[in-house]
Design a protein around this motif. Structure first.
Motif, PDB file in Angstrom:
ATOM      1  N   GLU A  21     -66.368  52.400  17.601  1.00  0.00           N
ATOM      2  CA  GLU A  21     -67.201  51.399  17.799  1.00  0.00           C
ATOM      3  C   GLU A  21     -65.999  50.178  19.342  1.00  0.00           C
ATOM      4  OE1 GLU A  21     -68.585  49.444  16.489  1.00  0.00           O
ATOM      5  OE2 GLU A  21     -69.350  50.711  14.630  1.00  0.00           O
ATOM      6  N   PRO A 115     -59.152  43.842   9.004  1.00  0.00           N
ATOM      7  CA  PRO A 115     -59.088  43.195  10.048  1.00  0.00           C
ATOM      8  C   PRO A 115     -57.891  43.063  10.493  1.00  0.00           C
ATOM      9  CG  PRO A 115     -59.587  41.403   8.763  1.00  0.00           C
ATOM     10  CD  PRO A 115     -59.824  42.536   7.858  1.00  0.00           C
TER      11      PRO A 115
ATOM     12  N   ARG B  40     -78.567  47.893  14.798  1.00  0.00           N
ATOM     13  CA  ARG B  40     -77.642  48.351  13.654  1.00  0.00           C
ATOM     14  C   ARG B  40     -77.714  48.130  11.926  1.00  0.00           C
ATOM     15  NH1 ARG B  40     -71.963  48.981  16.292  1.00  0.00           N
ATOM     16  NH2 ARG B  40     -71.955  50.455  14.488  1.00  0.00           N
ATOM     17  N   HIS B  61     -70.034  50.251   6.810  1.00  0.00           N
ATOM     18  CA  HIS B  61     -68.382  50.625   6.865  1.00  0.00           C
ATOM     19  C   HIS B  61     -68.294  50.034   8.246  1.00  0.00           C
ATOM     20  CE1 HIS B  61     -64.630  52.088   7.865  1.00  0.00           C
ATOM     21  NE2 HIS B  61     -64.301  51.693   6.636  1.00  0.00           N
ATOM     22  N   ALA B  62     -68.444  50.437   9.429  1.00  0.00           N
ATOM     23  CA  ALA B  62     -68.465  50.123  11.179  1.00  0.00           C
ATOM     24  C   ALA B  62     -69.120  48.548  11.155  1.00  0.00           C
ATOM     25  CB  ALA B  62     -69.751  50.978  11.356  1.00  0.00           C
ATOM     26  N   LEU B  63     -70.265  48.634  10.219  1.00  0.00           N
ATOM     27  CA  LEU B  63     -71.065  47.050  11.246  1.00  0.00           C
ATOM     28  C   LEU B  63     -69.053  45.725   9.867  1.00  0.00           C
ATOM     29  CD1 LEU B  63     -73.817  46.902  10.188  1.00  0.00           C
ATOM     30  CD2 LEU B  63     -73.284  46.225  11.915  1.00  0.00           C
ATOM     31  N   LYS B  64     -68.839  46.007   9.156  1.00  0.00           N
ATOM     32  CA  LYS B  64     -68.066  45.436   7.961  1.00  0.00           C
ATOM     33  C   LYS B  64     -66.777  45.508   8.992  1.00  0.00           C
ATOM     34  CE  LYS B  64     -64.807  46.503   5.125  1.00  0.00           C
ATOM     35  NZ  LYS B  64     -63.940  47.342   4.153  1.00  0.00           N
ATOM     36  N   GLY B  65     -66.452  46.315   9.786  1.00  0.00           N
ATOM     37  CA  GLY B  65     -65.118  45.999  11.163  1.00  0.00           C
ATOM     38  C   GLY B  65     -65.243  45.467  11.888  1.00  0.00           C
ATOM     39  N   ILE B  66     -66.372  44.898  12.344  1.00  0.00           N
ATOM     40  CA  ILE B  66     -66.253  44.589  13.539  1.00  0.00           C
ATOM     41  C   ILE B  66     -66.593  43.214  13.299  1.00  0.00           C
ATOM     42  CG2 ILE B  66     -66.982  46.351  15.559  1.00  0.00           C
ATOM     43  CD1 ILE B  66     -69.729  45.756  15.315  1.00  0.00           C
ATOM     44  N   ALA B  68     -65.834  41.934  10.657  1.00  0.00           N
ATOM     45  CA  ALA B  68     -63.602  41.099   9.931  1.00  0.00           C
ATOM     46  C   ALA B  68     -63.371  41.512  11.290  1.00  0.00           C
ATOM     47  CB  ALA B  68     -63.171  42.708   9.139  1.00  0.00           C
ATOM     48  N   ASN B  69     -62.717  41.453  11.713  1.00  0.00           N
ATOM     49  CA  ASN B  69     -62.420  41.999  13.473  1.00  0.00           C
ATOM     50  C   ASN B  69     -62.388  39.887  14.616  1.00  0.00           C
ATOM     51  OD1 ASN B  69     -60.326  43.198  13.849  1.00  0.00           O
ATOM     52  ND2 ASN B  69     -61.548  45.222  14.552  1.00  0.00           N
ATOM     53  N   ARG B  87     -69.487  52.464  -1.779  1.00  0.00           N
ATOM     54  CA  ARG B  87     -69.020  53.080  -0.980  1.00  0.00           C
ATOM     55  C   ARG B  87     -68.088  54.168  -2.778  1.00  0.00           C
ATOM     56  NH1 ARG B  87     -63.769  52.370   1.377  1.00  0.00           N
ATOM     57  NH2 ARG B  87     -63.946  50.954   1.566  1.00  0.00           N
TER      58      ARG B  87
END
Lengths: 562, 112
Positions: A21, A115, B40, B61-66, B68-69, B87
């Motif tokens: 990412e 996060p 996406r 999962h990838a979307l969730k990560g960004i 969240a950040n 999952r």
């Protein structure tokens, strides 16, 4: 060690961020970019390329797990299984609890949850991980020998000491292992082969100490130390190690030898215990039939005595405890034997130990280089004595002095010999130099060069102990010598053993061919004297005429001649 | 116009997101459009519809990560819910959740 150097030089460390990412890569770059040089990769495959490219200088990898092409787990496995790469710590970036455990089990140093935590927390975790790995790298680099990956001496001593602490009731044996003719293996088959032998020995030692609960290290070049619980069958230990390398050097005529200090005295310092084992090991250095030697009371006493002699040598020189005796040599070519010259021989009149035989201290001083000092003392005394006799009696009695291989290798040797002769107002032909035959064969080129120079200057060169140094006959014709000194072992039995007498005759023929004088040493009986005369020997030396005597006593021969 | 205040109004926890960006507003706001890249979300939508649960999980999962950040919380919450169901390979009707995701996405995307 790259990271250690960076730390020392205060350089910016390199951190690789691996995440598919872009946002995560950018975020982490933002967080750590001020403190670290950041490299970026969007998948495992690209990351691996960067890691290999920067493996010497990379301080840390921040690794996402779920990525296309090559995921984090796969990359982690590659890193973990690579000896070089595994020194680079990996922090896994993950949001999953289960992944945290799995990645730690796979060799990750830490994890950063997603996060992301506050930047301070991330920076602290990164900093701590790098610091921890730096310390480990430094410890590993200093703890192990780089060739064999066994402990080095310092760490070995420490671990052996700890072994004692953990097992205070164990009786322990200290072993020193040495490889005979190892330098020849290196010379003949190359350093890579030599290292291969060392690694085989080391691998076997690792198995041995693992099996028997001991510790091992490589001390230096081809010397290994190991510390094992006592065994009554050290032969098995020998066989166990030797077996691993037997095939490797079947043509090399090498073998290992073990020095063992059994049931070590725990009151002795650990280093000292291995000194004892080393002493035992060295005692069979030139013995090709014994491969195991034990440190025992007799060796201990001999060593203590040797140490005492070594430590007292300087005082003995200052206090003139060393006496130079002279053994006359007689020319027997005429009707009556005539005093021809004398050989200077050292004696040690010790204030409390009495007269010490040269056989007890000369090999000792030869071994540690002190012989040079002693030889020079004798050279000077002998030259001064020739002068004294000349002043007193008006005749010159040439004296021969012993010159060792070590002496000849000293850079100022020629200068020193010339100076001594000159200072005493002598001519070089009044001063004979005895060089052993073995010196010629051990380092012939240098010896021949130096001896030639001295001979051209006018010194007479005597080859001592002829018949013991394995000179080849064709080599003899090239050697710069004036005299062959026939070793006493040929003379000893020549009157009772026909073979020995024939050998003496043979040597006489060689001497005649070479046009050099023959001096026979160790002549004790009239029969020997007569036989030597019959064989056309020129000069004899031995108890038959006189044992080595103080200078005053030699004077009676000078007076007689006069 | 994308601003911190407007993101806050939509329920984003910008204080937390900003902290991760060392409180650099420009940097933070520069990342948000990438996290809202429509393609996406469409990919996730299509994979779910095609019952490609593994593929959908990867995207989610990838979307969730960004998300969240960047602490785009309302959008994160729904994507997180979808991710966890995927999952565990739960074969359920995702349409309600997907609609909810688009609803939130539209709100955030309107700021761009």
């Amino acid at each position: 060690m790259g990271t250690f150097v960076e730390q020392r030089l205060n350089l910016k460390r390199k951190v690789l961020v691996v995440d598919d990412e872009l946002i995560n890569r950018k975020l982490l770059s933002q967080i750590i970019g001020r403190d670290y040089e950041v490299l970026l990769a969007e998948n495992g495959r690209k990351a691996l390329r960067i890691i290999r490219e920067h493996q010497e200088t990379l301080s840390l990898i921040l690794l996402d797990l779920l990525m296309p092409e090559m995921d984090g787990y796969e990359l982690l496995e590659i890193i973990h299984n690579d000896l070089e790469l595994s020194r680079i710590p990996v922090i896994v970036l993950t949001a999953e609890k289960s992944a945290e455990v799995k990645s730690l089990q796979m060799g990750a140093a830490d994890f950063i949850p997603k996060p992301y935590d506050a930047p301070e927390v991330i920076l602290a975790r990164i900093g701590r991980t790098i610091e921890l790995f730096d310390s480990n790298t430094i410890i590993s680099a200093t703890e192990f020998d780089s060739v064999t990956k066994l402990f080095n001496r310092e760490f070995f001593m420490e671990y052996a000491y700890l072994h004692d602490q953990y097992y205070p009731d164990f009786e322990m044996d200290a072993y020193v292992l040495d490889i005979n003719r190892f330098h020849l293996l290196n010379e003949m088959y190359g350093r890579a082969f030599g290292n291969d032998v060392l690694c085989h020995v080391a691998a076997r030692l690792k198995e041995l100490v693992k099996e028997r609960h001991g510790v091992a290290c490589r001390d230096s070049a081809d010397v290994f130390f190991f510390y094992l619980p006592h065994t009554e069958t050290p032969d098995e230990v020998y066989q166990y190690i030797e077996y691993s390398i037997r095939d490797l050097w079947q043509d090399a005529r090498s073998h290992i030898r073990l020095g063992i200090y059994p049931k070590v005295d725990r009151s002795l310092d650990m280093n000292r215990r291995f000194d004892c084992a080393l002493l035992a090991c060295n005692s069979i250095r030139h013995n090709f039939t014994s491969h195991i030697a034990f440190y025992d009371a007799e060796m201990h006493e001999k060593e203590a005595f040797g140490e005492r002699l070594i430590s007292e040598m300087d005082t003995a020189l200052q206090e003139k405890q060393f006496l130079v005796y002279y053994q006359p040599k007689f020319d027997i070519t005429g009707d009556e034997p005539v005093l021809a010259s004398a050989e200077a021989l050292i004696r040690w009149q010790h204030p409390s130990l009495g007269m010490i035989s040269p056989g007890q201290f000369i090999p000792l001083f030869e071994e540690n280089g002190l012989i040079n000092k002693l030889d020079r003392y004798v050279w000077y005394e002998a030259a001064a004595q020739i002068r004294k006799w000349r002043d007193k009696y008006g005749v010159t009695v040439p004296v021969s002095v012993n010159v060792s291989r070590i002496d000849i290798c000293e850079p100022d040797f020629v200068y020193e010999i010339k100076r001594i002769v000159k200072d005493n107002g002598l001519r070089p032909q009044d001063y004979y130099l005895e060089v052993t035959e073995s010196a010629y064969t051990e380092n012939s080129d240098q010896i021949i060069e130096v001896v030639n120079e001295l001979r051209e200057y006018g010194f007479r060169i005597e080859m001592d102990d002829f018949g013991t140094g394995y000179s080849s006959l064709n080599m003899l014709t090239d050697l710069p010598i004036d005299v062959l000194k026939l070793d006493m072992k040929f003379v000893r039995n020549m009157h009772t053993n026909e073979k020995d007498y024939r050998i003496v005759q043979l040597i006489m023929d060689i001497a005649e061919f070479l046009d050099v004088t023959v001096v026979a040493e160790g002549v004790e009986f009239e029969e020997q004297y007569k036989l030597l005369k019959e064989a056309d020997c020129d000069v004899i030396q031995g108890f038959y005429f006189s044992k080595p005597v103080p200078p005053e006593e030699l004077e009676k021969f000078i007076v007689k001649e006069d | 116009m994308l601003t911190i205040d407007k993101l806050n109004e939509l329920g984003a926890n910008t204080a937390e997101g900003l902290q991760r960006c060392l409180n650099d507003e420009g940097f933070y706001l520069g990342l948000v459009p990438s996290a809202l890249e429509k393609a996406r979300y469409e990919e996730l939508d299509q994979r779910i519809k095609a019952k490609d649960l593994d593929g959908a999980f990867e995207t989610a999962h990838a979307l969730k990560g960004i998300l969240a950040n960047l602490s785009l919380t309302p959008l994160f919450d729904v994507v997180n819910e979808i991710t966890e169901l995927l999952r565990s390979k739960t074969d359920t009707d995702y349409s309600g959740l997907v609609d909810k995701m688009w609803e939130q996405w539209n709100k955030f995307a309107a700021l761009l």
